[in-house]
Enzyme design. Structure first.
Site, PDB file in Angstrom:
ATOM      1  CG  ASN A  72      -0.528   0.753   2.372  1.00  0.00           C
ATOM      2  OD1 ASN A  72      -0.617   1.984   2.406  1.00  0.00           O
ATOM      3  ND2 ASN A  72       0.011   0.039   3.363  1.00  0.00           N
ATOM      4  CG  ASN A 130       2.531   7.115  10.945  1.00  0.00           C
ATOM      5  OD1 ASN A 130       3.614   6.540  10.970  1.00  0.00           O
ATOM      6  ND2 ASN A 130       1.781   7.198   9.855  1.00  0.00           N
ATOM      7  CB  CYS A 133       5.225  11.003   8.289  1.00  0.00           C
ATOM      8  SG  CYS A 133       3.779  10.615   9.220  1.00  0.00           S
ATOM      9  N   GLY A 268      -4.635  -5.398  11.023  1.00  0.00           N
ATOM     10  CA  GLY A 268      -4.895  -4.472   9.926  1.00  0.00           C
ATOM     11  C   GLY A 268      -5.369  -5.156   8.667  1.00  0.00           C
TER      12      GLY A 268
HETATM   13  C1  LIG Z   1      -4.273   0.291   3.457  1.00  0.00           C
HETATM   14  C2  LIG Z   1      -3.424   0.590   4.655  1.00  0.00           C
HETATM   15  C3  LIG Z   1      -3.382   1.905   5.157  1.00  0.00           C
HETATM   16  C4  LIG Z   1      -2.586   2.208   6.271  1.00  0.00           C
HETATM   17  N1  LIG Z   1      -2.573   3.486   6.768  1.00  0.00           N
HETATM   18  C5  LIG Z   1      -1.843   3.770   7.885  1.00  0.00           C
HETATM   19  C6  LIG Z   1      -1.876   5.076   8.466  1.00  0.00           C
HETATM   20  O1  LIG Z   1      -2.598   5.987   8.015  1.00  0.00           O
HETATM   21  N2  LIG Z   1      -1.103   5.300   9.581  1.00  0.00           N
HETATM   22  C7  LIG Z   1      -0.330   4.319  10.135  1.00  0.00           C
HETATM   23  O2  LIG Z   1       0.340   4.554  11.143  1.00  0.00           O
HETATM   24  N3  LIG Z   1      -0.299   3.050   9.622  1.00  0.00           N
HETATM   25  C8  LIG Z   1      -1.033   2.770   8.519  1.00  0.00           C
HETATM   26  N4  LIG Z   1      -1.027   1.491   8.008  1.00  0.00           N
HETATM   27  C9  LIG Z   1      -0.254   0.436   8.690  1.00  0.00           C
HETATM   28  C10 LIG Z   1      -1.161  -0.386   9.619  1.00  0.00           C
HETATM   29  O3  LIG Z   1      -1.709   0.417  10.636  1.00  0.00           O
HETATM   30  C11 LIG Z   1      -0.384  -1.558  10.264  1.00  0.00           C
HETATM   31  O4  LIG Z   1       0.670  -1.045  11.047  1.00  0.00           O
HETATM   32  C12 LIG Z   1       0.169  -2.499   9.218  1.00  0.00           C
HETATM   33  O5  LIG Z   1      -0.803  -2.750   8.220  1.00  0.00           O
HETATM   34  C13 LIG Z   1       0.660  -3.822   9.829  1.00  0.00           C
HETATM   35  O6  LIG Z   1      -0.387  -4.586  10.339  1.00  0.00           O
HETATM   36  P1  LIG Z   1      -1.084  -5.813   9.527  1.00  0.00           P
HETATM   37  O7  LIG Z   1       0.005  -6.771   9.142  1.00  0.00           O
HETATM   38  O8  LIG Z   1      -2.059  -6.384  10.519  1.00  0.00           O
HETATM   39  O9  LIG Z   1      -1.745  -5.205   8.339  1.00  0.00           O
HETATM   40  C14 LIG Z   1      -1.806   1.170   6.880  1.00  0.00           C
HETATM   41  C15 LIG Z   1      -1.859  -0.129   6.372  1.00  0.00           C
HETATM   42  C16 LIG Z   1      -2.657  -0.431   5.280  1.00  0.00           C
HETATM   43  C17 LIG Z   1      -2.695  -1.845   4.772  1.00  0.00           C
END
Ligand SMILES: Cc1cc2nc3c(=O)[nH]c(=O)nc-3n(C[C@H](O)[C@H](O)[C@H](O)COP(=O)(O)O)c2cc1C
Length: 291
Positions: A72, A130, A133, A268
């Site tokens: 992503n 976060n 960034c 997530g």
């Molecule tokens: C589509 C998408 C959007 C995300 N947007 C953010 C975000 O805005 N801020 C953030 O800190 N992490 C963001 N993440 C990271 C997730 O919060 C998470 O840390 C990451 O997906 C790992 O967890 P998972 O393996 O369960 O997906 C995003 C992840 C995905 C897949």
């Protein structure tokens, strides 16, 4: 700690029946999931990132499913802090669980500016900062690779709020333990381990990345051991709770992360495939440990 770990948790002085947090960017602000009745089994919702000004995010294609995971490159798309405060947070008043607001910034100052505006709302429990960034003013590397910068961000946030906040680390560069310690020194009440791992998928026919911005954040069940190792390292080094983020697809994964030192566990990508993941994962865990 006793083993197997309990799935009821005490976190930031509150009692939770579930260790599950919905990870930032995969659950909106929880308001749509609430209307679909998908929040059963969920302990905490973490919102999509909020920046000071509205952000359109990166141009498409910005999502790509690989055979084993998801890339992503959303680029922190969000309507900006004032819209969130006035139009979205009121919709979250009926959430059955607490909300953490994920905060993004392009400068050290922006993180505390966003939090200062959000302080006008009573609906949320705290924040997730976060620091993955890009630091636009300083070459574009993530803020989170530099302990001094992370200390300043955390210090700035603690000056404008008494609510608890977690600092969400990046796995892409920097010494995560040093950065976590700097965040705690700056006032962080938890550490989230961790954001997505840099990844890329190239079409061999054209030599081009399938993602417009080329490199993206990768998530996959196969990354679970990388997250477990980092959770173990960081939780042994800091005095505040660690929230894990990454790699969960089964209830057993959550139990493993709790046993490795996580206080709460984010889910997530799994949620994007299975909107009722909270209830399903709780059910799996309860069957495993007989709670
Ligand atoms: C589509 C998408 C959007 C995300 N947007 C953010 C975000 O805005 N801020 C953030 O800190 N992490 C963001 N993440 C990271 C997730 O919060 C998470 O840390 C990451 O997906 C790992 O967890 P998972 O393996 O369960 O997906 C995003 C992840 C995905 C897949």
């Amino acid at each position: 700690m006793s083993y197997p770990p309990s799935i009821s948790r005490k976190f930031w002085g509150l009692d939770f029946d579930s260790p599950i947090m919905l990870a930032s960017g995969t659950a909106g602000f929880g308001e749509e999931l609430l209307t679909l009745d998908c929040l059963s089994g969920v302990g905490v919702v973490v919102s999509k990132a909020v920046s000071f000004k509205p952000r359109a995010g990166n141009p498409p294609p910005r999502l790509f499913e690989t055979p084993l995971g998801l890339l992503n490159s959303i680029g922190l798309a969000n309507p900006g802090v004032h819209h969130v405060l006035n139009h979205i947070l009121p919709l979250t008043e009926k959430l059955p669980c607490p909300l953490l607001i994920n905060v993004a910034g392009e400068s050290i100052q922006e993180f505390s500016d966003v939090v200062e505006v959000l302080e006008q709302s009573k609906t949320h429990l705290g924040y997730e900062i976060n620091v993955s960034c890009p630091n636009v003013a300083d070459g574009g590397a993530a803020f989170g690779v530099d302990p001094d910068v992370v200390f300043q961000i955390a210090k700035g946030v603690s000056r404008v709020t008494d609510r608890p906040f977690s600092v969400k680390l990046t796995p892409n560069g920097g010494d995560m333990v040093m950065v976590a310690k700097a965040a705690v020194d700056g006032g962080a009440s938890a550490i989230t381990v961790c954001n997505t791992f840099l990844g890329m998928f190239v079409d061999w026919r054209t030599g081009k990345s399938v993602i417009k911005r080329k490199v993206a954040g990768y998530t996959s069940p196969a990354l679970l051991p990388l997250v477990v190792a980092r959770v173990w390292q960081v939780s042994n080094a800091v005095s505040v709770p660690v929230i894990s983020s990454g790699g969960v697809s089964h209830g057993e994964d959550i139990l493993q992360l709790l046993a490795a030192g996580a206080s709460m566990v984010q889910v997530g990508t799994r949620l994007m495939r299975r909107p009722f993941a909270g209830a399903e994962l709780m059910d799996e865990m309860q069957k495993l440990i007989g709670e």
